[in-house]
Design an enzyme around this catalytic site. Structure first.
Site, PDB file in Angstrom:
ATOM      1  N   GLU A   1     -10.799  -3.793   3.721  1.00 24.88           N
ATOM      2  CA  GLU A   1     -12.183  -3.449   3.366  1.00 24.88           C
ATOM      3  C   GLU A   1     -12.408  -3.478   1.862  1.00 24.88           C
ATOM      4  OE1 GLU A   1     -10.076   0.455   3.058  1.00 24.88           O
ATOM      5  OE2 GLU A   1     -10.012  -1.274   4.415  1.00 24.88           O
TER       6      GLU A   1
ATOM      7  N   TRP B   1       0.835  -1.209   0.000  1.00 25.27           N
ATOM      8  CA  TRP B   1       0.000   0.000   0.000  1.00 25.27           C
ATOM      9  C   TRP B   1       0.868   1.257   0.000  1.00 25.27           C
ATOM     10  CZ3 TRP B   1      -4.816   0.220  -1.264  1.00 25.27           C
ATOM     11  CH2 TRP B   1      -5.533   1.415  -1.077  1.00 25.27           C
TER      12      TRP B   1
ATOM     13  N   HIS C   1      -4.271   1.908  10.328  1.00 25.47           N
ATOM     14  CA  HIS C   1      -4.867   3.074  10.974  1.00 25.47           C
ATOM     15  C   HIS C   1      -4.496   3.172  12.457  1.00 25.47           C
ATOM     16  CE1 HIS C   1      -7.301   2.526   7.263  1.00 25.47           C
ATOM     17  NE2 HIS C   1      -7.017   3.817   7.195  1.00 25.47           N
TER      18      HIS C   1
ATOM     19  N   GLU D   1      -9.792  11.979  10.087  1.00 27.22           N
ATOM     20  CA  GLU D   1      -8.451  11.431   9.882  1.00 27.22           C
ATOM     21  C   GLU D   1      -7.484  12.544   9.492  1.00 27.22           C
ATOM     22  OE1 GLU D   1      -6.326   8.136   6.962  1.00 27.22           O
ATOM     23  OE2 GLU D   1      -8.437   7.866   7.527  1.00 27.22           O
TER      24      GLU D   1
ATOM     25  N   ASP E   1     -11.273   6.240   6.931  1.00 28.73           N
ATOM     26  CA  ASP E   1     -11.476   6.217   5.475  1.00 28.73           C
ATOM     27  C   ASP E   1     -12.318   5.027   5.022  1.00 28.73           C
ATOM     28  OD1 ASP E   1      -9.547   4.375   6.062  1.00 28.73           O
ATOM     29  OD2 ASP E   1      -8.075   5.111   4.630  1.00 28.73           O
TER      30      ASP E   1
END
Length: 255
Positions: free
Chosen positions: A125, A36, A146, A245, A155
């Site tokens: 997710e 990521w 996170h 966030e 998010d």
């Protein structure tokens, strides 16, 4: 409307092929397992646009989403870097991309199958929002990007995991970095089937072919019904989550 040749080779981290209306999208990082990142050429930026291209192509009947090698997304790309000069300059782009990624996924008008080929520890997710979720035996689900990383889980994970796990288990999951193995994920209803890694894509393809044989209006209207509540929740809660966030990041991180 788009056509597969217009977008199949457009993305640096997504390979796409299609046979008999079944589109396979395989995420990767420089040809290896997907990592990521949030720079403009990473998955954070590309997935939203890719889902929009897929949605506009009327020849797509079913989408299979999978990873590369033995993991779905299990860590961060050590090579990515933000082009913006500071955190404040970065967040408008991150906000738009974060909204686009999940909203566009849910806007794909045909059924989606996730073939989770290994640990999904970062942004799982993306997989579990698909209509059918298959997992290999070595799969684990977690949200390590996170809160365990000092970031507000705003998010979309704050919508998805309490919905799937229930309010209390969902909050526990997000706050502790809990890892849920494939068999437990099946017992909890996150995953539909668990199988050996070499059986994963063949099973996904079999399911996809069966679904693709249904008349196209039934495919599209069924998908519309199945994601209606998810789309409503994401529309209402994702922008505010991203704003929280961003606020925490701007307050705590050096500029």
């Amino acid at each position: 409307m788009t056509r597969l040749p217009d977008y199949a080779g457009k993305y640096t981290g997504i390979r796409m092929t299609r046979e008999d209306g079944v589109l396979e999208m395989t995420i990767h990082t420089r040809g290896g397992p997907a990592k990521w990142g949030s720079s403009p050429d990473c998955l954070h930026a590309e997935l939203g646009d890719a889902f929009l291209d897929i949605a506009r192509d009327v020849e797509n009947k079913v989408v299979i989403l999978t990873g590369t090698g033995e993991s779905f997304i299990d860590g961060f790309d050590p090579a990515f870097a933000f082009p913006e000069p500071d955190i404040a300059s970065m967040w408008p782009r991150i906000y738009e991309e974060g909204n686009s990624l999940l909203q566009a996924l849910l806007a794909v008008p045909v059924p989606m199958i996730a073939a989770v080929n290994g640990p999904a520890l970062i942004h799982a997710e993306i997989a579990v929002l698909c209509d059918i979720v298959l997992a290999s035996e070595n799969t684990e689900f977690a949200d390590l990007a996170h809160f365990p990383n000092g970031t507000v889980p705003g998010d979309g994970v704050h919508v998805v995991w309490p919905m799937l796990l229930g309010p209390n288990r969902g909050r526990y999951f997000l706050l502790t970095g809990e890892r849920i193995g494939a068999q437990e994920a099946r017992q909890l209803g996150i995953v539909g089937e668990v199988m050996a890694p070499d059986a994963l894509l063949p099973r996904a393809r079999t399911l996809a072919r069966n679904i693709a044989s249904v008349p196209v209006p039934a495919l599209r209207y069924t998908r519309s019904l199945l994601v209606r509540e998810l789309r409503r929740r994401m529309l209402e809660e994702l922008p505010g989550g991203l704003a929280h966030e961003a606020l925490a990041t701007l307050v705590t991180m050096p500029r």
